[in-house]
Design a protein around this motif. Structure first.
Motif, PDB file in Angstrom:
ATOM      1  N   THR A 185       0.840  -1.207   0.000  1.00 36.31           N
ATOM      2  CA  THR A 185       0.000   0.000   0.000  1.00 36.31           C
ATOM      3  C   THR A 185       0.871   1.252   0.000  1.00 36.31           C
ATOM      4  N   ASP A 186       0.237   2.363  -0.289  1.00 36.96           N
ATOM      5  CA  ASP A 186       0.871   3.688  -0.264  1.00 36.96           C
ATOM      6  C   ASP A 186       2.172   3.707  -1.092  1.00 36.96           C
ATOM      7  N   VAL A 187       2.074   3.271  -2.315  1.00 33.35           N
ATOM      8  CA  VAL A 187       3.261   3.272  -3.200  1.00 33.35           C
ATOM      9  C   VAL A 187       3.494   4.699  -3.690  1.00 33.35           C
ATOM     10  N   ARG A 188       4.671   5.192  -3.457  1.00 35.72           N
ATOM     11  CA  ARG A 188       4.982   6.564  -3.870  1.00 35.72           C
ATOM     12  C   ARG A 188       6.372   6.601  -4.506  1.00 35.72           C
ATOM     13  N   TRP A 235       7.127   2.052  -0.454  1.00 34.77           N
ATOM     14  CA  TRP A 235       5.812   1.449  -0.193  1.00 34.77           C
ATOM     15  C   TRP A 235       5.768   0.973   1.246  1.00 34.77           C
ATOM     16  N   ASN A 236       4.575   0.681   1.700  1.00 41.41           N
ATOM     17  CA  ASN A 236       4.421   0.142   3.054  1.00 41.41           C
ATOM     18  C   ASN A 236       4.609  -1.367   3.005  1.00 41.41           C
ATOM     19  N   ALA A 237       5.306  -1.887   4.014  1.00 44.28           N
ATOM     20  CA  ALA A 237       5.638  -3.314   4.015  1.00 44.28           C
ATOM     21  C   ALA A 237       4.367  -4.166   4.087  1.00 44.28           C
ATOM     22  N   PHE A 247       4.890   3.959 -11.339  1.00 44.71           N
ATOM     23  CA  PHE A 247       5.586   2.798 -10.767  1.00 44.71           C
ATOM     24  C   PHE A 247       4.582   1.887 -10.092  1.00 44.71           C
ATOM     25  N   GLY A 248       4.867   0.609 -10.121  1.00 41.44           N
ATOM     26  CA  GLY A 248       3.998  -0.363  -9.482  1.00 41.44           C
ATOM     27  C   GLY A 248       4.824  -1.339  -8.672  1.00 41.44           C
ATOM     28  N   VAL A 249       4.266  -1.811  -7.571  1.00 43.40           N
ATOM     29  CA  VAL A 249       4.983  -2.781  -6.738  1.00 43.40           C
ATOM     30  C   VAL A 249       4.062  -3.988  -6.539  1.00 43.40           C
ATOM     31  N   GLN A 250       4.648  -5.155  -6.681  1.00 44.03           N
ATOM     32  CA  GLN A 250       3.891  -6.398  -6.547  1.00 44.03           C
ATOM     33  C   GLN A 250       4.620  -7.309  -5.555  1.00 44.03           C
ATOM     34  N   ALA A 251       3.880  -7.766  -4.533  1.00 44.16           N
ATOM     35  CA  ALA A 251       4.504  -8.683  -3.565  1.00 44.16           C
ATOM     36  C   ALA A 251       4.383 -10.106  -4.100  1.00 44.16           C
ATOM     37  N   PHE A 252       5.379 -10.923  -3.822  1.00 41.24           N
ATOM     38  CA  PHE A 252       5.285 -12.343  -4.197  1.00 41.24           C
ATOM     39  C   PHE A 252       5.852 -13.193  -3.067  1.00 41.24           C
ATOM     40  N   ASP A 253       5.268 -14.401  -2.920  1.00 39.06           N
ATOM     41  CA  ASP A 253       5.720 -15.248  -1.811  1.00 39.06           C
ATOM     42  C   ASP A 253       6.570 -16.409  -2.322  1.00 39.06           C
ATOM     43  N   ARG A 254       6.970 -17.253  -1.392  1.00 38.19           N
ATOM     44  CA  ARG A 254       7.901 -18.340  -1.747  1.00 38.19           C
ATOM     45  C   ARG A 254       7.238 -19.409  -2.622  1.00 38.19           C
ATOM     46  N   ASP A 255       5.912 -19.436  -2.625  1.00 38.75           N
ATOM     47  CA  ASP A 255       5.207 -20.409  -3.468  1.00 38.75           C
ATOM     48  C   ASP A 255       4.969 -19.868  -4.873  1.00 38.75           C
TER      49      ASP A 255
END
Lengths: 233, 463
Positions: free
Chosen positions: B36-39, B55-57, B170-178
């Motif tokens: 969230t809050d990507v700046r 961004w917020n973690a 700009f965009g941020v995408q979280a990804f996990d270990r799976d």
């Protein structure tokens, strides 16, 4: 005047290059200076060509020893110039098949390419190949064990040469590769010598060179060393 | 029988569909939440082309990192669309050509004629495909490209290699270990980069340069005030006079090679400086100096230098510009000429001062074979061993740059050498401090000292 103007040009160009390295807004200055240098070098090419003609034409006209070689130089010079400048035998560009000069001068199959591939490259390769023999003769002299330093040099060279050949691997292959003495295997020893002693020595030289470059540049920019203008005093 | 089999198939299909829905729902549920809050904002005090994305973690124990995307510029979109359109049209054209050729062959046309006759169909199909082609994304929709990947603990990422003054999203995408990915969270407003007035990353280098230059200038000033400065004897330079004298006695020429680089290389300039000194000695001894060059500009500069030297030696009448001439820019062509000339004319002294590459050993060995006294100087570390092996004296690195000052004997020039020595002291001190800190950091595992070592390596010396 003849000394002052080049000094100012040198100083302005040098200072512009230094400033452009630190101030992003002036980054274009450095590129401009480099462009000006390229223009000057291109003009100087004509001077070089003119000088080449002068030297060899004089040799031919004076019938100096080896004047025949000079005539070969000039014949090759003019032939290459003619073939390159007038795009002799160049295949047209596939996009413009009806335009005779649309192809690339050095395109595959063109006479210029042929000259480069089959005359120029073999000649330069021959010269380069001679280096192997010169290395052997220089090594023969350098590795004569005349004193302690020469013995050390010989020993190090022995380790490096053997360590990089299969013979070196075989000679010390009996030392366990994962044991405490694995470092004494010739292939490992040569890597160690190159990475530690050689790198350390090289870096010391490079630091000295960097300081020398900074100091010399400063002297030239400030006009303290003017010997390149022929006025050392 | 048939009815029960059909029922079984129906039940199995229903179960599989249900399983697929559960798996799909499970994957959707396992995907990490979007940041969230990507700046994004320009990074200050830099050379431009860089924007910091924050961004917020994301709170997810299975988080593996973040993919950071940037929008494509209109120019990049146009280029990508052009490539895509060409590829689409080419594929359609080829398919049409093959299909038409196959038809013609089936009709009894010879394969080589069929290929030629199918050309028209290929051209038409390609043109039609080019007209039909549409971009994958709708107009106005952001087209993303991956700018980099951040660690799960990071909440900032510097995107570089951007065009200044160009607006980027700009965009941020979280990804996990799976491998599950969140939706891309984009910035609300575009950001653009710009170059600052001063690049802070270069500040340490600037300070070191200022300190070194200041030291050199200080010692020049001290020397000018008349304070005697002791400079160690450099054997190679002490031998210059001996070499020129030997050539004079033997009635042979002095050969001077100024390297094979142009005047934009400082080694060439240093070589021309030394040529000025050598030419002056030669003028005084009435020796003949021959200077073949591999660059036209070097020839011009060398002529000016040698003329000035003859003038200052009071022998301007003896100056012969024809002895300084251009041979060729080509490395081995130059070597072939110089080697041949050495063998034919047998100069008594050979100087190699400048930037050399593979030709160093060929020249030096040829000089050795004709018995010439040879003095070399270069700042090419890889060529130094060859010169050391084949020449009588070699100026190693800094000695080469010090040569002009040493030969001039002028106090202000010698002062610059003293300043250079102070620079060496400074570098030595930094080296010792760095080695000591790295050793202590390795022994104690101290993060503070490790950070100090990192600063020394990456910031102070890394620019």
């Amino acid at each position: 005047m003849r000394r002052t103007v080049p000094l100012w040009i040198t100083a302005i160009a040098g200072v512009a290059l230094v400033i452009s390295a630190f101030l992003p807004a002036t980054r274009g200055w450095g590129e401009d200076v480099a462009t000006w240098f390229s223009i000057l070098a291109a003009v100087a090419f004509v001077l070089g060509g003119g000088n080449l003609l002068k030297v060899h034409l004089r040799k031919i006209s004076d019938r100096q020893s080896g004047w025949g070689y000079s005539s070969i130089v000039l014949a090759c010079f003019f032939a290459t110039l003619w073939v390159g400048l007038f795009k002799v035998g160049v295949h047209p560009n596939p996009k413009y098949p009806d335009v005779a000069y649309s192809g690339q001068t050095q395109g595959i199959g063109s006479p210029f390419w042929w000259l480069y591939e089959y005359a120029f490259k073999p000649l330069t390769s021959t010269m380069f190949a001679m280096l192997a023999f010169y290395v052997a003769s220089a090594a023969f002299r350098a590795f004569r064990a005349k004193n302690v330093e020469a013995v050390l040099l010989l020993g190090t060279a022995f380790i490096i040469l053997l360590g990089r050949t299969f013979a070196g691997v075989v000679l010390t292959g009996w030392i366990p590769a994962d044991g405490a003495f694995a470092g004494l295997r010739l292939e490992n020893l040569s890597v160690y010598v190159m990475q530690v002693f050689n790198t350390a020595g090289n870096r010391a030289i490079i630091i000295g060179i960097a300081l020398g470059i900074a100091s010399t540049s400063l002297k030239i920019l400030l006009g303290i060393d003017r010997s390149y203008l022929g006025s050392g005093d | 029988m048939n009815g029960s089999t059909g029922s079984l198939r129906h039940r199995m299909a229903t179960s599989l569909c249900g399983l697929a829905v559960v798996v799909s729902a499970g994957t959707a549920l396992a995907a990490p939440p979007a940041p969230t809050d990507v700046r994004a904002a320009d990074v200050g005090f830099d050379a431009g082309s860089r924007i910091r994305v924050e961004w917020n973690a994301v709170a997810d124990s299975n988080l593996a990192g973040y993919s950071v995307f940037r929008s494509l510029t209109p120019g990049e979109i146009a280029a990508a669309d052009r490539d895509s359109r060409v590829a689409f049209a080419t594929a359609a054209s080829e398919a049409a050509r093959k299909a038409r050729a196959a038809e013609l062959v089936a009709e009894g046309v010879a394969p080589e004629d069929a290929d030629r006759q199918a050309e028209q169909a290929a051209v038409e199909a390609g043109a039609a495909a080019s007209r039909e082609w549409r971009p994958e994304t709708a107009e106005g929709e952001i087209r993303w490209t991956l700018a980099g990947v951040a660690d799960p603990v990071d909440t900032t990422f510097d995107v570089d290699k951007l065009e200044d003054a160009e607006a980027y999203s700009f965009g941020v995408q979280a990804f996990d270990r799976d491998g599950a990915k969140s939706p891309i969270a984009a910035t609300t407003a575009p950001a653009s980069s710009e170059a600052s007035a001063f690049d802070a990353k270069r500040l340490p280098l600037f300070l070191m340069l200022a300190l070194l230059c200041g030291t050199v200038l200080l010692f020049i000033s001290i020397a000018r005030r008349g304070k005697p400065l002791k400079i160690r004897t450099i054997a190679g330079l002490a031998a210059v006079e001996e070499a020129v004298g030997r050539a004079t006695e033997m009635g042979r020429s002095v050969l001077y090679i100024n390297g094979i680089q142009d005047m934009d290389d400082l080694q060439t300039v240093a070589g021309v400086n030394i040529l000025g000194r050598v030419a002056k000695i030669a003028a005084e001894y009435d020796a003949r100096v021959e200077v073949p060059t591999s660059r036209s500009l070097v020839m011009t500069a060398a002529r000016e230098t040698v003329q000035g030297s003859y003038l200052s030696a009071g022998r301007s009448d003896n100056y012969n510009p024809d002895l300084i001439y251009y041979v060729t820019d080509e490395q081995f062509g130059f070597v072939a000429y110089v080697s041949g000339m050495m063998v034919r004319e047998k100069p008594a002294a050979c100087f190699y001062m400048g930037a050399f590459f593979a030709e160093s050993l060929i020249l030096a060995e040829t000089g050795n074979s004709i018995g010439a006294i040879q003095i070399a100087g270069t700042a090419m570390p890889s060529q130094l061993p060859f010169f050391v092996a084949a020449c009588d004296y070699t100026l190693i690195g800094e000695e080469f740059f010090a040569a002009s000052a040493y030969l001039s004997g002028q106090p202000d020039q010698l002062g610059s050498l003293k300043g250079q020595d102070m620079g060496k002291l400074l570098v030595g001190a930094i080296l010792l401090i760095g080695v000591a800190m790295a050793t202590v950091a390795a022994v104690t595992n101290s993060e503070t000292i490790s950070a100090g070592v990192s600063f020394l390596k990456n910031t102070l010396l890394g620019t």
